[in-house]
Design an enzyme around this catalytic site. Structure first.
Site, PDB file in Angstrom:
ATOM      1  N   ARG A 165     -44.564 -20.940-106.880  1.00 57.24           N
ATOM      2  CA  ARG A 165     -44.230 -20.152-105.684  1.00 57.24           C
ATOM      3  C   ARG A 165     -44.723 -20.851-104.410  1.00 57.24           C
ATOM      4  O   ARG A 165     -45.240 -20.205-103.503  1.00 57.24           O
ATOM      5  CB  ARG A 165     -44.859 -18.756-105.759  1.00 57.24           C
ATOM      6  CG  ARG A 165     -44.306 -17.856-106.821  1.00 57.24           C
ATOM      7  CD  ARG A 165     -42.835 -17.550-106.602  1.00 57.24           C
ATOM      8  NE  ARG A 165     -42.379 -16.472-107.448  1.00 57.24           N
ATOM      9  CZ  ARG A 165     -41.970 -16.619-108.702  1.00 57.24           C
ATOM     10  NH1 ARG A 165     -41.939 -17.821-109.249  1.00 57.24           N
ATOM     11  NH2 ARG A 165     -41.566 -15.579-109.403  1.00 57.24           N
ATOM     12  N   SER A 239     -41.480  -9.317-106.619  1.00 58.44           N
ATOM     13  CA  SER A 239     -42.936  -9.471-106.800  1.00 58.44           C
ATOM     14  C   SER A 239     -43.589  -9.542-105.432  1.00 58.44           C
ATOM     15  O   SER A 239     -43.258 -10.432-104.646  1.00 58.44           O
ATOM     16  CB  SER A 239     -43.264 -10.771-107.527  1.00 58.44           C
ATOM     17  OG  SER A 239     -42.684 -10.807-108.783  1.00 58.44           O
ATOM     18  N   GLU A 336     -46.967 -12.835-102.155  1.00 54.28           N
ATOM     19  CA  GLU A 336     -45.912 -13.794-102.466  1.00 54.28           C
ATOM     20  C   GLU A 336     -44.853 -13.693-101.378  1.00 54.28           C
ATOM     21  O   GLU A 336     -44.185 -14.653-101.017  1.00 54.28           O
ATOM     22  CB  GLU A 336     -45.319 -13.415-103.825  1.00 54.28           C
ATOM     23  CG  GLU A 336     -44.599 -14.528-104.514  1.00 54.28           C
ATOM     24  CD  GLU A 336     -43.180 -14.192-104.828  1.00 54.28           C
ATOM     25  OE1 GLU A 336     -42.333 -14.357-103.939  1.00 54.28           O
ATOM     26  OE2 GLU A 336     -42.923 -13.787-105.968  1.00 54.28           O
TER      27      GLU A 336
HETATM   28  N1  EPU Z   1     -47.884  -6.453-116.770  1.00 50.10           N
HETATM   29  C1  EPU Z   1     -48.637  -5.313-116.844  1.00 50.10           C
HETATM   30  N2  EPU Z   1     -48.361  -4.303-115.979  1.00 50.10           N
HETATM   31  C2  EPU Z   1     -47.379  -4.382-115.066  1.00 50.10           C
HETATM   32  C3  EPU Z   1     -46.628  -5.570-114.979  1.00 50.10           C
HETATM   33  C4  EPU Z   1     -46.891  -6.597-115.847  1.00 50.10           C
HETATM   34  O1  EPU Z   1     -49.531  -5.189-117.664  1.00 50.10           O
HETATM   35  O2  EPU Z   1     -47.189  -3.408-114.328  1.00 50.10           O
HETATM   36  C5  EPU Z   1     -48.126  -7.533-117.756  1.00 50.10           C
HETATM   37  C6  EPU Z   1     -47.025  -7.515-118.821  1.00 50.10           C
HETATM   38  O3  EPU Z   1     -47.387  -6.702-119.865  1.00 50.10           O
HETATM   39  C7  EPU Z   1     -46.934  -8.940-119.233  1.00 50.10           C
HETATM   40  C8  EPU Z   1     -47.370  -9.721-118.018  1.00 50.10           C
HETATM   41  O4  EPU Z   1     -47.989  -8.796-117.131  1.00 50.10           O
HETATM   42  O5  EPU Z   1     -47.828  -9.229-120.259  1.00 50.10           O
HETATM   43  C9  EPU Z   1     -46.239 -10.444-117.342  1.00 50.10           C
HETATM   44  O6  EPU Z   1     -45.256  -9.544-116.858  1.00 50.10           O
HETATM   45  P1  EPU Z   1     -43.764 -10.022-116.527  1.00 50.10           P
HETATM   46  O7  EPU Z   1     -43.195 -10.791-117.653  1.00 50.10           O
HETATM   47  O8  EPU Z   1     -43.011  -8.830-116.047  1.00 50.10           O
HETATM   48  O9  EPU Z   1     -43.919 -11.086-115.377  1.00 50.10           O
HETATM   49  P2  EPU Z   1     -44.839 -11.193-114.078  1.00 50.10           P
HETATM   50  O10 EPU Z   1     -45.842 -12.256-114.283  1.00 50.10           O
HETATM   51  O11 EPU Z   1     -45.307  -9.852-113.661  1.00 50.10           O
HETATM   52  C10 EPU Z   1     -43.389 -13.092-113.014  1.00 50.10           C
HETATM   53  C11 EPU Z   1     -42.689 -13.360-111.710  1.00 50.10           C
HETATM   54  C12 EPU Z   1     -41.388 -12.593-111.635  1.00 50.10           C
HETATM   55  C13 EPU Z   1     -40.507 -12.992-112.826  1.00 50.10           C
HETATM   56  C14 EPU Z   1     -41.280 -12.700-114.112  1.00 50.10           C
HETATM   57  C15 EPU Z   1     -40.545 -13.118-115.372  1.00 50.10           C
HETATM   58  C16 EPU Z   1     -44.463 -13.855-110.135  1.00 50.10           C
HETATM   59  C17 EPU Z   1     -45.224 -13.402-108.937  1.00 50.10           C
HETATM   60  N3  EPU Z   1     -43.540 -13.013-110.599  1.00 50.10           N
HETATM   61  O12 EPU Z   1     -43.761 -11.713-113.001  1.00 50.10           O
HETATM   62  O13 EPU Z   1     -40.717 -12.969-110.439  1.00 50.10           O
HETATM   63  O14 EPU Z   1     -39.284 -12.320-112.815  1.00 50.10           O
HETATM   64  O15 EPU Z   1     -42.544 -13.417-114.097  1.00 50.10           O
HETATM   65  O16 EPU Z   1     -40.663 -14.477-115.593  1.00 50.10           O
HETATM   66  O17 EPU Z   1     -44.692 -14.960-110.617  1.00 50.10           O
HETATM   67  C18 EPU Z   1     -40.274 -12.392-108.168  1.00 50.10           C
HETATM   68  O18 EPU Z   1     -40.814 -13.448-107.851  1.00 50.10           O
HETATM   69  O19 EPU Z   1     -39.815 -11.592-107.298  1.00 50.10           O
HETATM   70  C19 EPU Z   1     -40.204 -12.015-109.582  1.00 50.10           C
HETATM   71  C20 EPU Z   1     -39.700 -10.849-109.976  1.00 50.10           C
END
Ligand code: EPU
Length: 340
Positions: A165, A239, A336
């Site tokens: 990012r 995000s 972000e």
């Molecule tokens: N999680 C929680 N609670 C929540 C959200 C997430 O416990 O409310 C845990 C989930 O259980 C999981 C982990 O966090 O184990 C990861 O969650 P997720 O796969 O939804 O991905 P993320 O790390 O929250 C990132 C990106 C997203 C992208 C997803 C999928 C960033 C800041 N965000 O989110 O990007 O879609 O991975 O690869 O890196 C964006 O940038 O706008 C965006 C949506």
């Protein structure tokens, strides 16, 4: 002749739908519009602020600038060989439309990045990434114009210094260039990236044995829609915070208290990436609403405007979340989203 508006409300151009006024505002349809805008800004001694899809920008105060909404669209195949396609895309194109086009042609490379809001020109700025893929993997180069001199500059992928990012356009080149077009390197044949668990599971459920790029894009679309609110229904900026990267030793300590803590490897040596969504959920904000704003009930990383939020509501929400996460985990969350 470029139409320039005075004291223009920006809320309709931002997916968070929080209002603020631009001193001057214009919509760019082509390169000539951009140079006309540049002249105007010079005459008025005003800075230029470029707005793409407005999906990653929150404006919390009126801006004394010429704000340019980029609608310069178009794409063409620049060159190709038996294995690769070099696709030139104008920066005002919708990223989602680009991905739809790419998978409909059977090109490989963009399928995991399906259903992301915003313009093509914004993709290198924050090196968009999702579901096991990152923009940097398909990026070749870009053409930009210096916002002071109007001079053209070609940036190679290396010169853009893409990270998680992150890019040069968020640091030393911030606010200095208008990204005009990009060249993406796509593949005619490649292995699909099914590393993100839910993608493989969903493929199996659908009985798809030999998936094509369009199958991956469809599955990604479904996963995204189940977790992320549609900004046309619930205004948001995706995000809101970056997933923080912490030292391995700090992580091991945290893991003692929270053995279930999810984590990813980081591209940075000795660092571990923690999902900010998990931290925010643990800090008690998931699904919690504070007046017109709150953190989304299915993904705590998304700050939602439930209706009528003002800039102040957003600013307070950011502070609340950051303060509590810092108190509980001693981790600093970093936005972000670009907050102006
Ligand atoms: N999680 C929680 N609670 C929540 C959200 C997430 O416990 O409310 C845990 C989930 O259980 C999981 C982990 O966090 O184990 C990861 O969650 P997720 O796969 O939804 O991905 P993320 O790390 O929250 C990132 C990106 C997203 C992208 C997803 C999928 C960033 C800041 N965000 O989110 O990007 O879609 O991975 O690869 O890196 C964006 O940038 O706008 C965006 C949506």
């Amino acid at each position: 002749m470029l139409k320039i508006f005075k004291k223009h409300d920006l809320a309709p151009y931002l997916t968070m739908k929080v209002g603020a006024k631009a001193e001057y505002f214009a919509v760019l349809k082509n390169k000539a519009d951009f140079f006309e805008a540049l002249d105007f800004a010079k005459k008025k001694s005003l800075p230029i602020f470029i707005l793409g899809g407005g999906s990653n920008t929150v404006i919390v105060k009126n801006i004394k600038a010429l704000v340019l909404k980029n609608k310069i669209e178009g794409k063409k195949i620049k060159k190709e060989n038996s294995r690769e396609i070099y696709l030139e895309v104008m920066s005002g194109e919708s990223w989602m439309r680009l991905v739809n086009y790419s998978v409909s042609q059977g090109f490989y490379g963009l399928e995991n990045l399906a259903s992301i809001y915003g313009t093509v020109g914004a993709a290198p700025i924050q090196n968009i990434g999702a579901y096991g893929a990152e923009f940097s993997q398909v990026f070749d180069s870009l053409i930009a114009y210096d916002l002071k001199t109007g001079r053209e500059k070609i940036f190679s992928a290396k010169e853009c210094e893409l990270g998680y990012r992150d890019s040069i356009f968020k640091r030393k080149a911030k606010g200095k260039y208008f990204i005009y077009s990009l060249v993406l390197k796509l593949k005619k044949k490649a292995k699909l990236n099914l590393s993100y668990g839910a993608i493989g599971e969903e493929m199996k459920k659908r009985g798809i044995k030999n998936p094509e790029p369009k199958d991956v894009a469809q599955v990604v679309h479904q996963i995204r829609s189940s977790k992320l609110p549609n900004p046309a229904v619930l205004p948001n900026s995706g995000s809101f915070f970056k997933n923080p990267e912490i030292k391995n030793s700090v992580f091991l300590n945290l893991q003692k208290t929270y053995p279930e803590i999810p984590f990813f490897t980081s591209a940075k040596k000795g660092m571990i990436k923690i999902p900010a969504g998990w931290l925010i959920e643990k800090a008690g904000f998931k699904g919690k609403v504070f007046g017109p704003v709150g953190m989304y009930e299915w993904q705590a990383l998304i700050l939602v405007n439930y209706g009528g939020a003002k800039a102040w509501d957003i600013v307070k929400m950011i502070e609340r979340v950051k303060k509590e996460v810092k108190k509980r985990f001693a981790i600093d969350l970093e936005a972000e989203v670009n907050i102006i």
